[in-house]
Design an enzyme around this catalytic site. Structure first.
Site, PDB file in Angstrom:
ATOM      1  N   GLY A   1       5.367  49.940   7.476  1.00  0.00           N
ATOM      2  CA  GLY A   1       6.157  51.178   7.498  1.00  0.00           C
ATOM      3  C   GLY A   1       6.373  51.748   6.104  1.00  0.00           C
ATOM      4  O   GLY A   1       6.319  51.045   5.103  1.00  0.00           O
TER       5      GLY A   1
ATOM      6  N   ARG B   1      13.148  56.729   4.223  1.00  0.00           N
ATOM      7  CA  ARG B   1      14.535  57.002   3.841  1.00  0.00           C
ATOM      8  C   ARG B   1      14.933  56.328   2.520  1.00  0.00           C
ATOM      9  O   ARG B   1      16.018  56.561   1.991  1.00  0.00           O
ATOM     10  CB  ARG B   1      15.488  56.597   4.963  1.00  0.00           C
ATOM     11  CG  ARG B   1      15.464  57.629   6.099  1.00  0.00           C
ATOM     12  CD  ARG B   1      16.568  57.383   7.078  1.00  0.00           C
ATOM     13  NE  ARG B   1      16.298  56.238   7.942  1.00  0.00           N
ATOM     14  CZ  ARG B   1      17.237  55.503   8.535  1.00  0.00           C
ATOM     15  NH1 ARG B   1      18.514  55.788   8.349  1.00  0.00           N
ATOM     16  NH2 ARG B   1      16.902  54.496   9.307  1.00  0.00           N
TER      17      ARG B   1
ATOM     18  N   GLY C   1       9.376  42.853   7.906  1.00  0.00           N
ATOM     19  CA  GLY C   1       9.445  42.620   6.460  1.00  0.00           C
ATOM     20  C   GLY C   1      10.686  43.183   5.805  1.00  0.00           C
ATOM     21  O   GLY C   1      11.038  42.796   4.690  1.00  0.00           O
TER      22      GLY C   1
ATOM     23  N   GLU D   1      14.155  51.870  24.364  1.00  0.00           N
ATOM     24  CA  GLU D   1      14.431  52.476  23.072  1.00  0.00           C
ATOM     25  C   GLU D   1      15.514  53.537  23.249  1.00  0.00           C
ATOM     26  O   GLU D   1      15.592  54.198  24.287  1.00  0.00           O
ATOM     27  CB  GLU D   1      13.153  53.092  22.502  1.00  0.00           C
ATOM     28  CG  GLU D   1      12.177  52.048  21.987  1.00  0.00           C
ATOM     29  CD  GLU D   1      12.829  51.109  20.983  1.00  0.00           C
ATOM     30  OE1 GLU D   1      13.173  51.562  19.887  1.00  0.00           O
ATOM     31  OE2 GLU D   1      13.020  49.924  21.308  1.00  0.00           O
TER      32      GLU D   1
ATOM     33  N   ASN E   1      18.271  45.140  20.410  1.00  0.00           N
ATOM     34  CA  ASN E   1      17.046  44.445  20.030  1.00  0.00           C
ATOM     35  C   ASN E   1      16.968  44.310  18.511  1.00  0.00           C
ATOM     36  O   ASN E   1      17.064  45.294  17.781  1.00  0.00           O
ATOM     37  CB  ASN E   1      15.846  45.257  20.541  1.00  0.00           C
ATOM     38  CG  ASN E   1      14.517  44.670  20.093  1.00  0.00           C
ATOM     39  OD1 ASN E   1      14.397  43.452  19.948  1.00  0.00           O
ATOM     40  ND2 ASN E   1      13.544  45.539  19.887  1.00  0.00           N
TER      41      ASN E   1
ATOM     42  N   ASN F   1      17.020  50.291   5.474  1.00  0.00           N
ATOM     43  CA  ASN F   1      16.340  51.578   5.599  1.00  0.00           C
ATOM     44  C   ASN F   1      16.660  52.531   4.467  1.00  0.00           C
ATOM     45  O   ASN F   1      15.928  53.475   4.220  1.00  0.00           O
ATOM     46  CB  ASN F   1      16.730  52.258   6.918  1.00  0.00           C
ATOM     47  CG  ASN F   1      16.333  51.395   8.116  1.00  0.00           C
ATOM     48  OD1 ASN F   1      15.153  51.135   8.329  1.00  0.00           O
ATOM     49  ND2 ASN F   1      17.302  50.911   8.855  1.00  0.00           N
TER      50      ASN F   1
ATOM     51  N   ASN G   1      19.624  23.570 -37.025  1.00  0.00           N
ATOM     52  CA  ASN G   1      20.643  24.623 -37.011  1.00  0.00           C
ATOM     53  C   ASN G   1      20.006  25.921 -37.511  1.00  0.00           C
ATOM     54  O   ASN G   1      19.414  25.951 -38.584  1.00  0.00           O
ATOM     55  CB  ASN G   1      21.790  24.218 -37.938  1.00  0.00           C
ATOM     56  CG  ASN G   1      22.952  25.185 -37.837  1.00  0.00           C
ATOM     57  OD1 ASN G   1      23.910  24.955 -37.114  1.00  0.00           O
ATOM     58  ND2 ASN G   1      22.871  26.286 -38.557  1.00  0.00           N
TER      59      ASN G   1
HETATM   60  C1  UD1 Z   1      12.642  48.815  16.239  1.00  0.00           C
HETATM   61  C2  UD1 Z   1      12.657  48.487  17.727  1.00  0.00           C
HETATM   62  C3  UD1 Z   1      14.092  48.616  18.240  1.00  0.00           C
HETATM   63  C4  UD1 Z   1      14.998  47.704  17.471  1.00  0.00           C
HETATM   64  C5  UD1 Z   1      14.897  48.000  15.970  1.00  0.00           C
HETATM   65  C6  UD1 Z   1      15.656  46.964  15.197  1.00  0.00           C
HETATM   66  C7  UD1 Z   1      10.507  49.155  18.644  1.00  0.00           C
HETATM   67  C8  UD1 Z   1       9.764  50.178  19.400  1.00  0.00           C
HETATM   68  N1  UD1 Z   1      11.788  49.395  18.421  1.00  0.00           N
HETATM   69  O1  UD1 Z   1      13.000  50.161  16.106  1.00  0.00           O
HETATM   70  O2  UD1 Z   1      14.127  48.259  19.614  1.00  0.00           O
HETATM   71  O3  UD1 Z   1      16.337  47.855  17.902  1.00  0.00           O
HETATM   72  O4  UD1 Z   1      13.528  47.947  15.538  1.00  0.00           O
HETATM   73  O5  UD1 Z   1      15.688  47.315  13.842  1.00  0.00           O
HETATM   74  O6  UD1 Z   1       9.937  48.139  18.286  1.00  0.00           O
HETATM   75  N2  UD1 Z   1       6.280  48.942  11.533  1.00  0.00           N
HETATM   76  C9  UD1 Z   1       4.948  48.772  11.237  1.00  0.00           C
HETATM   77  N3  UD1 Z   1       4.043  49.615  11.802  1.00  0.00           N
HETATM   78  C10 UD1 Z   1       4.400  50.596  12.660  1.00  0.00           C
HETATM   79  C11 UD1 Z   1       5.768  50.763  12.946  1.00  0.00           C
HETATM   80  C12 UD1 Z   1       6.680  49.908  12.390  1.00  0.00           C
HETATM   81  O7  UD1 Z   1       4.580  47.895  10.478  1.00  0.00           O
HETATM   82  O8  UD1 Z   1       3.508  51.309  13.119  1.00  0.00           O
HETATM   83  C13 UD1 Z   1       7.261  48.038  10.934  1.00  0.00           C
HETATM   84  C14 UD1 Z   1       8.221  48.757  10.017  1.00  0.00           C
HETATM   85  O9  UD1 Z   1       7.720  48.734   8.682  1.00  0.00           O
HETATM   86  C15 UD1 Z   1       9.496  47.943  10.165  1.00  0.00           C
HETATM   87  C16 UD1 Z   1       9.411  47.415  11.590  1.00  0.00           C
HETATM   88  O10 UD1 Z   1       8.054  47.500  11.962  1.00  0.00           O
HETATM   89  O11 UD1 Z   1       9.540  46.846   9.297  1.00  0.00           O
HETATM   90  C17 UD1 Z   1      10.286  48.195  12.569  1.00  0.00           C
HETATM   91  O12 UD1 Z   1       9.849  49.513  12.598  1.00  0.00           O
HETATM   92  P1  UD1 Z   1      10.886  50.720  12.710  1.00  0.00           P
HETATM   93  O13 UD1 Z   1      10.139  51.974  12.722  1.00  0.00           O
HETATM   94  O14 UD1 Z   1      11.939  50.553  11.688  1.00  0.00           O
HETATM   95  O15 UD1 Z   1      11.489  50.441  14.161  1.00  0.00           O
HETATM   96  P2  UD1 Z   1      12.816  51.032  14.753  1.00  0.00           P
HETATM   97  O16 UD1 Z   1      12.577  52.417  15.163  1.00  0.00           O
HETATM   98  O17 UD1 Z   1      13.924  50.759  13.843  1.00  0.00           O
HETATM   99 CA    CA Z   2      14.195  50.118  11.495  1.00  0.00          CA
END
Ligand code: UD1
Ligand code: CA
Length: 455
Positions: A14, A18, A107, A158, A173, A230, A363
């Site tokens: 990701g 933000r 991560g 979601e 979750n 974030n 010293n």
């Molecule tokens: C996700 C969960 C949500 C949960 C939340 C907890 C899903 C669909 N939703 O939402 O249920 O409550 O985390 O924080 O899983 N990432 C990738 N590749 C992608 C998308 C994401 O590597 O294509 C990684 C991001 O870098 C991040 C993590 O996955 O570390 C979560 O992604 P993020 O977009 O933050 O998920 P949320 O929308 O927060």
């Molecule tokens: Ca997130």
């Protein structure tokens, strides 16, 4: 428990938009360590046989960091961030031959406790095909909601796709999922993107698994563990949580922190027993402080080893490559870098000791400087044991001073000093009788002349 071992899949593709940063989000640091290292450290509780990190935004930098943090890990690229389910799918080729369980971690989520992951493994062993980590959120906000049915997990919705009733659910979750690797990849392959975000949601695997007659369960943990980062404000919040925890840990292990809230520790700071840390001290990465040493107020240390019973500070700066022997003393406004100081060495005031080796018992007088840099190259200074370096000596490296030798105050030492010799390297002093009085009279006359002209 599975006997086939565990693989970690760490999602780190990701952007972290933000954060408004040029640095990939997972490389921002807490406790002087990238978030990614914390996530990998948490996963280490399961003693993983394989580690796969999914990279995307800033992939080259994240891959380099993975190489440094976990050399045995594999990285796979997710070129377009199409969702968490899609991200997990990228790990499939890397784990095609893997028969054990896989655990998905984020991560950017540094605080999952080892015990929590072990409880998830127990829930797997107890007959759940898919185990999801959830938490009761004080403010569920935009988290995905876990919809349970008794002790079974029915599905995850979601926030964007949830009804009002589902949004009222507070069990959320965390994103951490555990299943047999082959099962996980089969489920993920069946996930579509027909939802409010148009993304491939990892969370959809629960509903798919249930439809296939597999059993899904949830394990819950404290919300503090699932804290994801974030924004910069959340990063600072995570730092505060981390510091509070580390301070408590080191105090529990026999270290005195006089004012704990003012001491900043790194994830890898190591202390022996009976170390005392006075207020306002910062530990960067790679510091070890041996038993009974004292770090006095307002000091900054990184990449330094402090020997047993040594004292550094107040206002000391120990930079990488510093090694202080037992009982050594580093006083106020002293900077050391890449310097090995033997047992009992004293550098008590206003000095710079860099690229140097100082023998035991020596010293170093106030204001001494190792002139280690000629503008192009760095050079070494070697001082023997029991030597005495007079105040304000410039040691122009490369140079050495032998055992039990001395340098006169104010010397500029450009040539090696043999053992037991006294080096005098300064202009000889001349006294002119009465000249001070004459000089002062002349200066006062000039001043009076200037004042008259100004009238
Ligand atoms: C996700 C969960 C949500 C949960 C939340 C907890 C899903 C669909 N939703 O939402 O249920 O409550 O985390 O924080 O899983 N990432 C990738 N590749 C992608 C998308 C994401 O590597 O294509 C990684 C991001 O870098 C991040 C993590 O996955 O570390 C979560 O992604 P993020 O977009 O933050 O998920 P949320 O929308 O927060
Ligand atoms: Ca997130």
């Amino acid at each position: 428990m599975t006997t086939l071992g565990t693989a970690l899949i760490v999602l780190a593709a990701g952007q972290g938009s933000r954060m408004l940063s040029g640095l990939p989000k997972v490389l921002h640091e807490v406790g002087a360590q990238p978030l990614l290292a914390h996530a990998l450290g948490a996963g280490a509780a399961l003693d993983p046989e394989r580690v796969v990190v999914v990279t995307g935004h800033g992939a080259a930098r994240v891959e380099a960091a993975v190489g440094a943090i976990a050399p045995g890990a594999v990285t796979v690229r997710q070129d377009r961030q199409l969702g968490t389910g899609h991200a997990v799918a990228q790990a499939r080729p890397a784990l095609a031959d893997f028969g054990g369980d896989a655990v998905v971690l984020y991560g950017d989520t540094p605080f999952i406790a080892p015990q929590t992951l072990r409880r998830m493994a127990e829930a797997r062993a107890a007959g759940n095909d898919v185990v999801v980590l959830g938490f009761e959120a004080r403010e569920p906000g935009r988290y995905g909601r876990l919809i349970t049915d008794g002790d079974r997990l029915d599905r995850i919705v979601e926030f964007k796709d949830a009804t009002e009733t589902e949004r009222a659910v507070r069990l959320c979750n965390s994103g951490v999922v555990m299943a047999r690797a082959a099962t996980l990849f089969d489920l993920v392959a069946a996930v579509g993107n027909d939802n409010a975000a148009g993304e491939y949601y990892l969370t959809d695997i629960v509903q798919i698994a249930n439809a296939r007659g597999l059993r899904c369960g949830a394990v819950t943990c404290d919300e503090a563990e699932t804290l994801g980062i974030n924004t910069r404000a959340e990063l600072a919040g995570a730092e505060a949580v981390f510091q509070a925890r580390r301070r408590a840990e080191v105090m529990a292990a026999g270290v005195t922190l006089v004012a704990p809230d003012t001491v900043f520790l790194a994830a890898d700071t190591v202390f022996g027993r009976d170390v005392v840390v006075e207020p306002n001290v910062v530990f960067g990465p790679g510091v070890r402080v041996a038993e009974g040493a004292r770090i006095r107020a307002f000091s900054h240390l990184e990449g330094a080893q402090v020997g047993a019973g040594a004292v550094a500070g107040p206002y000391a700066r120990l930079r990488p490559g510093t090694r202080l022997g037992a009982g050594a003393r580093i006083g106020n406004f002293v900077e050391t870098k890449n310097a090995a100081l033997g047992d009992g060495v004293k550098v008590n005031h206003l000095s710079y000791v860099g690229d140097a080796e100082i023998g035991a018992g020596t010293n170093i007088g106030a204001g001494t400087i190792t002139c280690n840099y000629d503008g192009v190259l760095k050079h070494r200074t070697v001082v023997g044991t029991e030597a005495f370096i007079g105040s304000n000596t410039m040691l122009v490296a490369p140079v050495s001073v032998g055992d039990r030798a001395m340098t006169a105050s104010g010397s500029v030492i450009t040539a090696d000093v043999p053992a037991e010799a006294l080096a005098l390297a300064r202009a000889r002093q001349q006294n002119k009788p009465g000249l001070a009085v004459k000089l002062r009279a002349r200066l006062l006359a000039i001043k009076a002349g200037l004042a008259r002209k100004a009238e």
